[in-house]
Design a protein around this motif. Sequence first.
Motif, PDB file in Angstrom:
ATOM      1  N   PRO A 180      22.421  29.743  49.592  1.00  0.00           N
ATOM      2  CA  PRO A 180      23.319  29.670  50.748  1.00  0.00           C
ATOM      3  C   PRO A 180      24.180  30.917  50.885  1.00  0.00           C
ATOM      4  N   ASP A 181      24.389  31.341  52.130  1.00  0.00           N
ATOM      5  CA  ASP A 181      25.172  32.540  52.410  1.00  0.00           C
ATOM      6  C   ASP A 181      26.668  32.246  52.346  1.00  0.00           C
ATOM      7  N   LEU A 182      27.398  33.118  51.655  1.00  0.00           N
ATOM      8  CA  LEU A 182      28.849  33.016  51.589  1.00  0.00           C
ATOM      9  C   LEU A 182      29.481  33.444  52.916  1.00  0.00           C
ATOM     10  N   ASN A 183      30.628  32.882  53.221  1.00  0.00           N
ATOM     11  CA  ASN A 183      31.325  33.174  54.466  1.00  0.00           C
ATOM     12  C   ASN A 183      32.366  34.263  54.230  1.00  0.00           C
ATOM     13  N   PHE A 184      32.004  35.498  54.491  1.00  0.00           N
ATOM     14  CA  PHE A 184      32.905  36.625  54.265  1.00  0.00           C
ATOM     15  C   PHE A 184      34.049  36.676  55.276  1.00  0.00           C
ATOM     16  N   HIS A 185      33.992  35.892  56.336  1.00  0.00           N
ATOM     17  CA  HIS A 185      35.120  35.827  57.261  1.00  0.00           C
ATOM     18  C   HIS A 185      36.318  35.148  56.603  1.00  0.00           C
ATOM     19  N   ASN A 186      36.085  34.451  55.513  1.00  0.00           N
ATOM     20  CA  ASN A 186      37.151  33.804  54.744  1.00  0.00           C
ATOM     21  C   ASN A 186      37.682  34.800  53.723  1.00  0.00           C
ATOM     22  N   ILE A 187      38.954  35.194  53.837  1.00  0.00           N
ATOM     23  CA  ILE A 187      39.519  36.208  52.941  1.00  0.00           C
ATOM     24  C   ILE A 187      39.516  35.733  51.498  1.00  0.00           C
ATOM     25  N   ASP A 188      39.582  34.413  51.265  1.00  0.00           N
ATOM     26  CA  ASP A 188      39.547  33.909  49.898  1.00  0.00           C
ATOM     27  C   ASP A 188      38.193  34.201  49.236  1.00  0.00           C
ATOM     28  N   VAL A 189      37.147  34.158  50.015  1.00  0.00           N
ATOM     29  CA  VAL A 189      35.825  34.503  49.492  1.00  0.00           C
ATOM     30  C   VAL A 189      35.796  35.981  49.096  1.00  0.00           C
ATOM     31  N   GLN A 190      36.292  36.837  49.959  1.00  0.00           N
ATOM     32  CA  GLN A 190      36.338  38.265  49.633  1.00  0.00           C
ATOM     33  C   GLN A 190      37.123  38.497  48.345  1.00  0.00           C
ATOM     34  N   ASN A 191      38.291  37.868  48.236  1.00  0.00           N
ATOM     35  CA  ASN A 191      39.133  38.076  47.051  1.00  0.00           C
ATOM     36  C   ASN A 191      38.435  37.605  45.787  1.00  0.00           C
ATOM     37  N   ALA A 192      37.738  36.481  45.879  1.00  0.00           N
ATOM     38  CA  ALA A 192      37.034  35.960  44.706  1.00  0.00           C
ATOM     39  C   ALA A 192      35.933  36.921  44.257  1.00  0.00           C
ATOM     40  N   LEU A 193      35.229  37.488  45.215  1.00  0.00           N
ATOM     41  CA  LEU A 193      34.153  38.409  44.878  1.00  0.00           C
ATOM     42  C   LEU A 193      34.697  39.728  44.337  1.00  0.00           C
ATOM     43  N   LEU A 194      35.815  40.182  44.839  1.00  0.00           N
ATOM     44  CA  LEU A 194      36.434  41.390  44.296  1.00  0.00           C
ATOM     45  C   LEU A 194      36.964  41.139  42.886  1.00  0.00           C
ATOM     46  N   ASP A 195      37.451  39.929  42.615  1.00  0.00           N
ATOM     47  CA  ASP A 195      37.871  39.591  41.252  1.00  0.00           C
ATOM     48  C   ASP A 195      36.691  39.636  40.292  1.00  0.00           C
ATOM     49  N   ILE A 196      35.531  39.183  40.745  1.00  0.00           N
ATOM     50  CA  ILE A 196      34.320  39.253  39.916  1.00  0.00           C
ATOM     51  C   ILE A 196      33.942  40.703  39.667  1.00  0.00           C
ATOM     52  N   THR A 197      34.043  41.524  40.693  1.00  0.00           N
ATOM     53  CA  THR A 197      33.752  42.953  40.538  1.00  0.00           C
ATOM     54  C   THR A 197      34.665  43.564  39.491  1.00  0.00           C
ATOM     55  N   ARG A 198      35.945  43.235  39.523  1.00  0.00           N
ATOM     56  CA  ARG A 198      36.899  43.752  38.542  1.00  0.00           C
ATOM     57  C   ARG A 198      36.561  43.264  37.125  1.00  0.00           C
ATOM     58  N   PHE A 199      36.092  42.032  37.023  1.00  0.00           N
ATOM     59  CA  PHE A 199      35.704  41.484  35.720  1.00  0.00           C
ATOM     60  C   PHE A 199      34.687  42.391  35.031  1.00  0.00           C
ATOM     61  N   TRP A 200      33.684  42.841  35.791  1.00  0.00           N
ATOM     62  CA  TRP A 200      32.640  43.671  35.189  1.00  0.00           C
ATOM     63  C   TRP A 200      33.106  45.116  35.009  1.00  0.00           C
ATOM     64  N   LEU A 201      33.955  45.599  35.888  1.00  0.00           N
ATOM     65  CA  LEU A 201      34.537  46.929  35.683  1.00  0.00           C
ATOM     66  C   LEU A 201      35.362  46.954  34.398  1.00  0.00           C
ATOM     67  N   ASP A 202      36.135  45.920  34.162  1.00  0.00           N
ATOM     68  CA  ASP A 202      36.927  45.842  32.942  1.00  0.00           C
ATOM     69  C   ASP A 202      36.041  45.722  31.707  1.00  0.00           C
ATOM     70  N   ARG A 203      34.814  45.291  31.908  1.00  0.00           N
ATOM     71  CA  ARG A 203      33.879  45.168  30.797  1.00  0.00           C
ATOM     72  C   ARG A 203      33.169  46.492  30.515  1.00  0.00           C
ATOM     73  N   GLY A 204      33.434  47.504  31.317  1.00  0.00           N
ATOM     74  CA  GLY A 204      32.924  48.833  31.010  1.00  0.00           C
ATOM     75  C   GLY A 204      31.775  49.327  31.841  1.00  0.00           C
ATOM     76  N   VAL A 205      31.362  48.575  32.886  1.00  0.00           N
ATOM     77  CA  VAL A 205      30.246  49.072  33.688  1.00  0.00           C
ATOM     78  C   VAL A 205      30.680  50.300  34.480  1.00  0.00           C
ATOM     79  N   ASP A 206      29.712  51.119  34.808  1.00  0.00           N
ATOM     80  CA  ASP A 206      29.970  52.373  35.529  1.00  0.00           C
ATOM     81  C   ASP A 206      29.694  52.255  37.015  1.00  0.00           C
ATOM     82  N   GLY A 207      29.266  51.087  37.455  1.00  0.00           N
ATOM     83  CA  GLY A 207      29.024  50.928  38.877  1.00  0.00           C
ATOM     84  C   GLY A 207      28.100  49.774  39.170  1.00  0.00           C
ATOM     85  N   PHE A 208      27.706  49.703  40.434  1.00  0.00           N
ATOM     86  CA  PHE A 208      26.964  48.546  40.917  1.00  0.00           C
ATOM     87  C   PHE A 208      25.882  48.970  41.894  1.00  0.00           C
ATOM     88  N   ARG A 209      24.812  48.224  41.866  1.00  0.00           N
ATOM     89  CA  ARG A 209      23.852  48.225  42.960  1.00  0.00           C
ATOM     90  C   ARG A 209      24.145  46.940  43.726  1.00  0.00           C
TER      91      ARG A 209
END
Length: 552
Positions: A180-209
């Motif tokens: 199912p597709d996430l609803n990016f029009h919901n700012i809470d969805v965006q924030n949750a996904l950015l928090d996940i991105t930060r989780f992996w950045l803090d784990r030492g990754v150098d970037g994302f595809r």
Amino acid sequence: MSAIATQLSSDTDLDWWRGGVIYQIYPRSFQDSSGDGIGDLNGITERLPYVASLGVDGIWISPFFTSPMRDFGYDVSDYRDVDPMFGTLEDFDLLVATAHRLGLRVMIDLVLSHSSDLHPWFQESRMNRHNDKADWYVWADPKPDGTPPNNWLSIFGGTAWHWDPRRLQYYLHNFLSTQPDLNFHNIDVQNALLDITRFWLDRGVDGFRLDTINFYFADKHLRDNPALPPEKRNASIAPAVNPYNHQEHLYSKTQPENLLFLKRFRELLDEYPGTAAVGEVGDAQYGLKILGDYTREGQGVHMCYAFEFLSGDGMKASRVVETFERLEREAPDGWACWALSNHDVTRHVTRWNLDDQGARCYATLMQCLRGSLCLYQGEELGLTEARVAYEDLRDPYGIEFWPEYVGRDGCRTPMVWEASNLNGGFSRAKPWLPVCPEHLGRAVGLQEHRENAILHHYRRVIAMRAGSPALRSGTQSEMTAEGDLLHFIREKGGERWFCAFNLGGEAVSVHPPEGEWSFVEGVGGTDPGRAITIGGGMRLGPWHYTLLRSVT
């Protein structure tokens, strides 16, 4: 293991991605360390010295997150954990630390446009229309006659809408109904996904595809997509047998709001110097225009993954020129990341019916083009597309459209390390997909001991690019196609290259520009020992090339 301990030293090039070479690893098929027939993170760690020996700048690992594996990891049920079949978070930390010790950056595949239907977010969202996650996915009422809200189609076939009897609504799925597709029009969805991105950045990754980067937003009004005239249909994103090609996808993806989210994403990455992101743009008609929009300086991702050379149309000289002319016209400030093969398309050696000389020619050409590059595991061995019997298929895409389209399993079969091993050195157990017998003769162990092996050719041309500022990030000009002959100039500072490639089966003549040039030796093609000079020009045999360099 802390992120500090896994970071590369601060004196490394923060713009390593610009012109860099990234090696894609499909974890299920790279190396099995546990003996269950499925590749895993510890298997990748074990083989990282080999990857580093290629001279690449980093790796991109396809999804390894917790998943029911309906689409083999591209349906995520927990973004913050490793699926047990691949290992643990501690295994991932070890992989990152090992890669960094070897000078390799680590990029991971983030699938943000959709989740698995087993993700807790969706499980809550589908319960009713009033819960805290009710608006986290794209839900819509049926038309009065009960049919889906619009005509949007799924890339995997059929309607892009699935009926849910709990909410008495349809939900959007651009891929499988279990995605199912996430609803990016919901700012809470965006924030949750950015928090996940930060989780992996803090784990030492150098970037994302970033998977399907232009699918994040759907049209708020759910307007119908218009029909696409037959003459404009392009099967580079979906096979020709798929009715998805019959629409112009104006409203189901690539919405203007996406630029605002990508700006937020880029601002997060900028907090971690030296990180980078490459976005996969899935669009057959407007891909290069989207690339330009999404890679604006400081506003979006650093580079976009282009599909122009992943199609079955062939990479003829005229097509290369036309692609770069379009890139200059539609995305003059954009930055492309080119690839010939990946986990979703037929391997290019088979797709374009190349022999070893043709494969070497294209490998060299790619290292000379402006942009960044992705290599797909096994490409450096000259692997062909594997033939997988119907009863062995695992890809739902291939099963749906068999036999007119056989799916993606043929490019996902296990990596071959040793010819003497029944499973190619990949696993002690029966692999999840069968090892291709024809691949065993191209195993790493065999090629390491063959001086003229294509594996060593890849190493030489990657090293050539790494050692040249002009090839890595210089300008590209005077690109010209004369029949099967392609030639162009790369330049930076006082370094200038003339690159000429015969992309056909007949000998051609080439006339380098006036000036003092030196042959680039050691990378095959046409070198001083084989060049035939005729009146200031030279002849290039079928699938041969010449590289000339001058320094002032």
